[in-house]
Design an enzyme around this catalytic site. Structure first.
Site, PDB file in Angstrom:
ATOM      1  N   ASP A   1       0.935  -1.257   0.055  1.00 45.78           N
ATOM      2  CA  ASP A   1       0.006   0.068   0.121  1.00 45.78           C
ATOM      3  C   ASP A   1       0.952   1.386  -0.013  1.00 45.78           C
ATOM      4  OD1 ASP A   1      -2.206   1.786   0.369  1.00 45.78           O
ATOM      5  OD2 ASP A   1      -1.754   1.652   2.396  1.00 45.78           O
TER       6      ASP A   1
ATOM      7  N   ASP B   1      -0.217   5.031   0.775  1.00 48.40           N
ATOM      8  CA  ASP B   1      -0.604   5.979   1.845  1.00 48.40           C
ATOM      9  C   ASP B   1      -0.595   5.473   3.263  1.00 48.40           C
ATOM     10  OD1 ASP B   1      -0.997   7.865  -0.053  1.00 48.40           O
ATOM     11  OD2 ASP B   1      -3.209   7.503  -0.031  1.00 48.40           O
TER      12      ASP B   1
ATOM     13  N   ASP C   1      -2.283  -0.609   5.853  1.00 47.64           N
ATOM     14  CA  ASP C   1      -2.523  -0.139   7.407  1.00 47.64           C
ATOM     15  C   ASP C   1      -4.149  -0.327   7.533  1.00 47.64           C
ATOM     16  OD1 ASP C   1      -2.945   2.023   5.175  1.00 47.64           O
ATOM     17  OD2 ASP C   1      -3.341   3.338   6.817  1.00 47.64           O
TER      18      ASP C   1
END
Lengths: 178, 178
Positions: free
Chosen positions: A9, A11, A136
């Site tokens: 991922d 961000d 996250d």
């Protein structure tokens, strides 16, 4: 032998998006929010609805994603992993059309060893097939069929049931054993 | 019951990219190429290298993808499939950073029932997991683990081993039996 695939991922895993969002809040709204105000919460749980919309508008503007800081040690560790694994960058970005080109340019600047062939800009990540996912957000990890690595973030403090990694150094150590 | 997933390619499946590329060739280079000149060939097999680069530059420019025509019956059939299946649009687009936002806008205009959550802009499609893939390129179909539908195109005439569909009407009929 085919290399195993790691989907990563962007961000709050590779790029410090949350940090800039917090700064944007405080600048625009005149607040003095710190990280701990958001512990275990999504941003919209903390902000008044009218403020949420103002900040969201800011995130949609051109330039927001292009200048994000790189997360500590991300370049070194991903470069190392790149030698032994197929690295795919998988970002839920189609909600923010202005971010798409910026995310490619950001990757070209900071991770020039990642080919355009290995970048995926999508919405729902359940369509992604790989051996590992570093993310996250629980919504992305929960539908993933391979091994999941939860990257520690303010908003995911209350989520349990995933192996949690507080830094890229910890991820480096994990993959040394894979 | 979870809906089955259909991944659908954009260029030359939903959007008439080849048609515009051919037109661009003829306009820029002053040729009069017709479809049949490209039968079973990639564009660069037909063109001189210096022309290939000129045309490629044109494809990289802003606006190229935004104005592509929709392939005949694509809207009606995909809208119908959308009721019974999870539709994901999967376009190998990260090679062309200017195309990314345009592709989202193009989909919003012509296929407003497709959510940003169901759009995937990527490079190597072997990372995609779905039940069906509709695509015109063998390189994308060959690594796919679900059922493959080859959308007929000038360049893929010599490719065998895939169920070939000459129109969206034929695809409609196929899925009536699924």
């Amino acid at each position: 032998m085919t290399k195993k695939r790691i989907a990563i991922d962007m961000d709050d895993v590779m790029a410090a998006a949350g940090k800039k969002i917090l700064h944007t809040y405080n600048t625009i709204i005149g607040t003095n929010f710190k990280d701990h105000h958001f512990q275990g919460k999504a941003y919209y749980d903390v902000l008044k609805e009218e403020h949420y919309h103002v900040v969201r508008e800011e995130i949609f503007k051109p330039g927001f994603f292009r200048t994000l800081e790189v997360m500590p040690d991300a370049v070194e560790v991903i470069k190392k992993l790149h030698e032994r694994f197929d690295i795919f960058i998988v970002s839920a970005a189609t909600e923010f059309p202005n971010s798409l080109k910026e995310k490619i340019e950001w990757l070209e600047e900071h991770f020039p060893f990642i080919s355009w062939k290995n970048i995926v800009l999508c919405g729902d990540k359940s369509i992604i097939s790989a051996d590992y996912l570093i993310d996250d957000h629980e919504k992305n990890l929960s539908t993933f069929k391979g091994k999941t690595l939860m990257f520690d973030a303010i908003h995911n403090q209350k989520i349990e049931g995933y192996q949690r990694f507080k830094s890229w150094r910890e991820i480096d150590t994990f993959f040394d054993g894979e």
